[in-house]
Scaffold this motif. Sequence first.
Motif, PDB file in Angstrom:
ATOM      1  N   VAL A  59      10.725   4.083  16.274  1.00  0.00           N
ATOM      2  CA  VAL A  59       9.931   2.627  15.431  1.00  0.00           C
ATOM      3  C   VAL A  59       8.950   4.151  15.852  1.00  0.00           C
ATOM      4  O   VAL A  59       8.711   4.283  16.355  1.00  0.00           O
ATOM      5  N   VAL A  60       7.917   3.217  14.867  1.00  0.00           N
ATOM      6  CA  VAL A  60       7.061   3.682  14.533  1.00  0.00           C
ATOM      7  C   VAL A  60       5.424   2.489  15.042  1.00  0.00           C
ATOM      8  O   VAL A  60       5.821   2.009  13.697  1.00  0.00           O
ATOM      9  N   ALA A  61       5.339   2.266  15.411  1.00  0.00           N
ATOM     10  CA  ALA A  61       3.997   1.498  16.168  1.00  0.00           C
ATOM     11  C   ALA A  61       2.750   1.231  15.250  1.00  0.00           C
ATOM     12  O   ALA A  61       2.393   2.950  15.105  1.00  0.00           O
ATOM     13  N   VAL A  62       2.676   0.297  14.520  1.00  0.00           N
ATOM     14  CA  VAL A  62       1.122   0.596  13.282  1.00  0.00           C
ATOM     15  C   VAL A  62       0.243  -0.455  13.945  1.00  0.00           C
ATOM     16  O   VAL A  62       0.749  -1.772  13.948  1.00  0.00           O
ATOM     17  N   ALA A  63      -0.514  -0.194  14.403  1.00  0.00           N
ATOM     18  CA  ALA A  63      -1.926  -0.987  14.312  1.00  0.00           C
ATOM     19  C   ALA A  63      -2.464  -1.307  12.832  1.00  0.00           C
ATOM     20  O   ALA A  63      -2.950  -0.969  12.315  1.00  0.00           O
ATOM     21  N   LYS A 119       0.639  -1.680  -0.156  1.00  0.00           N
ATOM     22  CA  LYS A 119       0.071  -0.182  -0.078  1.00  0.00           C
ATOM     23  C   LYS A 119       0.612   1.110   0.131  1.00  0.00           C
ATOM     24  O   LYS A 119       0.395   2.203  -0.845  1.00  0.00           O
ATOM     25  N   LEU A 120       2.133   1.368   0.902  1.00  0.00           N
ATOM     26  CA  LEU A 120       2.666   2.754   0.665  1.00  0.00           C
ATOM     27  C   LEU A 120       3.200   2.769  -0.367  1.00  0.00           C
ATOM     28  O   LEU A 120       3.426   3.622  -0.886  1.00  0.00           O
ATOM     29  N   LEU A 121       3.785   1.900  -1.151  1.00  0.00           N
ATOM     30  CA  LEU A 121       4.501   1.413  -1.991  1.00  0.00           C
ATOM     31  C   LEU A 121       3.715   2.321  -3.482  1.00  0.00           C
ATOM     32  O   LEU A 121       4.023   2.012  -4.469  1.00  0.00           O
ATOM     33  N   GLY A 122       2.859   1.526  -3.247  1.00  0.00           N
ATOM     34  CA  GLY A 122       1.083   1.564  -4.588  1.00  0.00           C
ATOM     35  C   GLY A 122       2.082   0.557  -5.309  1.00  0.00           C
ATOM     36  O   GLY A 122       1.434   0.694  -6.783  1.00  0.00           O
ATOM     37  N   ALA A 123       2.324  -0.671  -5.390  1.00  0.00           N
ATOM     38  CA  ALA A 123       2.621  -2.135  -6.355  1.00  0.00           C
ATOM     39  C   ALA A 123       2.490  -2.773  -5.182  1.00  0.00           C
ATOM     40  O   ALA A 123       3.185  -3.415  -4.145  1.00  0.00           O
ATOM     41  N   ASP A 124       2.054  -4.009  -5.905  1.00  0.00           N
ATOM     42  CA  ASP A 124       2.220  -5.803  -5.280  1.00  0.00           C
ATOM     43  C   ASP A 124       3.723  -6.039  -5.089  1.00  0.00           C
ATOM     44  O   ASP A 124       4.684  -6.707  -6.262  1.00  0.00           O
ATOM     45  N   ARG A 125       4.553  -5.364  -3.751  1.00  0.00           N
ATOM     46  CA  ARG A 125       6.387  -5.565  -4.916  1.00  0.00           C
ATOM     47  C   ARG A 125       6.106  -7.290  -4.126  1.00  0.00           C
ATOM     48  O   ARG A 125       6.749  -7.792  -3.991  1.00  0.00           O
ATOM     49  N   SER A 126       5.851  -7.086  -2.667  1.00  0.00           N
ATOM     50  CA  SER A 126       5.463  -8.913  -1.997  1.00  0.00           C
ATOM     51  C   SER A 126       4.098  -9.468  -1.701  1.00  0.00           C
ATOM     52  O   SER A 126       2.813  -8.818  -2.566  1.00  0.00           O
ATOM     53  N   ILE A 127       4.434 -10.409  -1.676  1.00  0.00           N
ATOM     54  CA  ILE A 127       3.494 -11.752  -1.387  1.00  0.00           C
ATOM     55  C   ILE A 127       2.551 -11.519  -0.635  1.00  0.00           C
ATOM     56  O   ILE A 127       3.066 -11.231   0.513  1.00  0.00           O
ATOM     57  N   VAL A 128       1.504 -11.660  -0.867  1.00  0.00           N
ATOM     58  CA  VAL A 128       0.586 -11.975   0.336  1.00  0.00           C
ATOM     59  C   VAL A 128      -0.436 -12.642   0.542  1.00  0.00           C
ATOM     60  O   VAL A 128      -1.192 -13.193  -0.483  1.00  0.00           O
ATOM     61  N   SER A 129      -0.657 -13.450   1.654  1.00  0.00           N
ATOM     62  CA  SER A 129      -1.448 -14.157   1.731  1.00  0.00           C
ATOM     63  C   SER A 129      -2.373 -14.507   3.685  1.00  0.00           C
ATOM     64  O   SER A 129      -0.960 -13.581   4.434  1.00  0.00           O
ATOM     65  N   THR A 189       8.571   6.982  -2.652  1.00  0.00           N
ATOM     66  CA  THR A 189       8.444   8.157  -2.040  1.00  0.00           C
ATOM     67  C   THR A 189       7.915   8.992  -1.574  1.00  0.00           C
ATOM     68  O   THR A 189       6.599   9.015  -1.148  1.00  0.00           O
ATOM     69  N   LEU A 190       8.643   9.863  -0.721  1.00  0.00           N
ATOM     70  CA  LEU A 190       7.860  10.883   0.468  1.00  0.00           C
ATOM     71  C   LEU A 190       7.760  12.099   0.131  1.00  0.00           C
ATOM     72  O   LEU A 190       8.486  12.870  -0.825  1.00  0.00           O
ATOM     73  N   ALA A 191       7.894  12.919   1.389  1.00  0.00           N
ATOM     74  CA  ALA A 191       7.304  14.880   0.717  1.00  0.00           C
ATOM     75  C   ALA A 191       8.868  15.019   0.645  1.00  0.00           C
ATOM     76  O   ALA A 191       9.126  15.742   0.141  1.00  0.00           O
ATOM     77  N   HIS A 192       9.932  14.670   1.309  1.00  0.00           N
ATOM     78  CA  HIS A 192      11.441  15.789   1.303  1.00  0.00           C
ATOM     79  C   HIS A 192      11.761  15.139   0.740  1.00  0.00           C
ATOM     80  O   HIS A 192      13.246  15.326   1.410  1.00  0.00           O
ATOM     81  N   CYS A 193      11.959  13.418   0.769  1.00  0.00           N
ATOM     82  CA  CYS A 193      13.128  12.249   0.577  1.00  0.00           C
ATOM     83  C   CYS A 193      12.439  11.282  -0.316  1.00  0.00           C
ATOM     84  O   CYS A 193      10.906  10.806  -0.368  1.00  0.00           O
ATOM     85  N   GLU A 250      -1.894   7.582   4.288  1.00  0.00           N
ATOM     86  CA  GLU A 250      -1.196   9.237   4.119  1.00  0.00           C
ATOM     87  C   GLU A 250      -0.435   9.622   5.447  1.00  0.00           C
ATOM     88  O   GLU A 250       0.698  10.187   6.142  1.00  0.00           O
ATOM     89  N   LEU A 251      -0.869   9.335   6.991  1.00  0.00           N
ATOM     90  CA  LEU A 251      -0.542   9.911   7.929  1.00  0.00           C
ATOM     91  C   LEU A 251       0.248   8.901   8.177  1.00  0.00           C
ATOM     92  O   LEU A 251       1.823   9.276   8.661  1.00  0.00           O
ATOM     93  N   LEU A 252       0.702   7.943   7.738  1.00  0.00           N
ATOM     94  CA  LEU A 252       1.821   7.136   7.480  1.00  0.00           C
ATOM     95  C   LEU A 252       2.521   7.732   6.947  1.00  0.00           C
ATOM     96  O   LEU A 252       4.682   7.336   7.984  1.00  0.00           O
ATOM     97  N   ARG A 253       2.631   7.436   6.106  1.00  0.00           N
ATOM     98  CA  ARG A 253       3.440   8.043   5.047  1.00  0.00           C
ATOM     99  C   ARG A 253       4.425   9.838   5.561  1.00  0.00           C
ATOM    100  O   ARG A 253       5.475   9.675   5.620  1.00  0.00           O
ATOM    101  N   GLU A 254       3.447  10.369   6.276  1.00  0.00           N
ATOM    102  CA  GLU A 254       4.150  11.767   6.980  1.00  0.00           C
ATOM    103  C   GLU A 254       4.693  10.973   8.142  1.00  0.00           C
ATOM    104  O   GLU A 254       5.591  12.194   8.403  1.00  0.00           O
ATOM    105  N   THR A 255       4.262  10.714   8.761  1.00  0.00           N
ATOM    106  CA  THR A 255       5.158  10.343   9.893  1.00  0.00           C
ATOM    107  C   THR A 255       6.620   9.706   9.665  1.00  0.00           C
ATOM    108  O   THR A 255       7.196   9.947  10.630  1.00  0.00           O
TER     109      THR A 255
END
Length: 526
Positions: A377-381, A256-266, A281-285, A422-427
């Motif tokens: 470390v960013v904690a994500v549920a 989802k972050l990459l916008g492409a199916d880079r990883s296999i999901v199962s 690709t993020l806002a600043h780098c 989107e909030l995670l990307r900003e974080t």
Amino acid sequence: MYDLNDTIVAVSSPTSEARVIVRITGPDTIEVCRQIFHPQAALEAATQPPDGSRWTRDERRGTRSEGRTVAGSIAIDDELEIDGYLYSCPAPHSYTGDDLVEIHIYTNSSVTEALMNNLLGRGLRIAGPGEFTARAYLNGKIDLAQAEAVNEIVVSSNTFQLAAAEKLLSGRLAESTEKVRAEMMDCLSLIEAGLDFSGEDIEFMSRQEAFERLTQIRGALEQLLSGSIQYESLVDLPAVGIAGAPNAGKSSLANKLLGADRSIVSAKRKTTRDVLTGLLTLAHCRCVLFDCAGLTSSCVMCDASCEKRNTQDAIRNTEAILDELAHEAAIEALRNSSLVVFCIDISKADWSEDLDARSWILDARRASRIGRRGSSVVAVATKSDLLFRHGRTALARRLTELNGLFATEFLATSAKTGCGIELLRETIDRKILDTGYSILDTRASRIEHQATSVALTARHRQVVTEAIENIDGSVNELKAGPPRRDEIAAMMLRAAYQGICGIESADRRIDEQVLEKIFSRFCIGK
């Protein structure tokens, strides 16, 4: 090195773009375009003076005509023509200083290849890496430092590197060295004048004054080194690791972050066996995203003595080995990450396995060699959509439980609905700045805010360092006293001066091999 009498051509657009840009420059540019572009009247209007008379090559070089754009048909080969645009900019006001034309067409790689073969068959030559920018330098359109800045802009991976390259392209480094060059030449001329009139009772500059002036010059060069940013510290991309227990939704989040199916999901546990990477690709780098295998305390090698007991035991042993290797790869990736996204499936009833996974992550962070450790470390549920359908209250209650158990604030996300992404990307973007990663340290962040900041490439820093060494040598020779030593002092000061001048132009100290090394790092077509 480069033959300016050749007319060169190259595809200068990315292969991923639908619009193809073919760039041509050199003495035969306009004539070749007459052979492949129609209607002729439109081409003549773009490349000839308003009164309809023809320009000679010398006349064209003297005009101040602006570049023009015309639409028409491009002959791909003897049988195929397609619609396109021709952007024409005559010498000497083009980027390269020679006649320059860009052909813009919307087509595929096969047609592009056919067009290139057509142009090569008409006497054009494929441009070498950076040859368009090399011509701009050789024709006096830009200096050598600006030429290097062009490549830095092309390959820049974050806003700080881009800002530094843009300042270099604008001539900021030339401005920074202009005063010190003038001081060096003035001091050198006085020392050499004293040598020329050594038999006369004339003192152009006392030794004490020479020491003081050389000390000031050395200080200015030292300040240039210490007050600048190394491009090497701007180039490397930070890494962000996504980690957690098996089946925590890591791969779905990465996709989802990459916008492409880079990883296999199962839904099956331990689908990810290796560390998968992608460019985020993020806002600043931009950063490298690591999708790590699930971390679990069961990743333990089984006893090799059981390997040959039977086929089933052998299979189990192989799986254990794979689990252990995947675990080790994940831990190494987390050690080399400037930031870790710790994922937990919020819909689970038991988080004991996630507590173990967090221990592995914290151990990896303590062993990390990158950045500050405290806020890395960013904690994500994850999978919050599974609870949200039961209402906001259910989601809020589970988040409170999760926050209390792990003593940290979790960000609720859903790869399925996009909630919180989107909030995670900003974080992540903000946290990368907070970790103190090398590309975003205090000196680098000043690039955008201080007009006097410049960025030096490795070549620039080497030249300035050698100039400082030569000035030190000059001072030592002057201290020795005899007139013969003064000649050596003048020679060393002249070497320092020529070196600083060499930052912007290829003087006698910079031969063709150096120029080839500089431009070889460029893309073809730039």
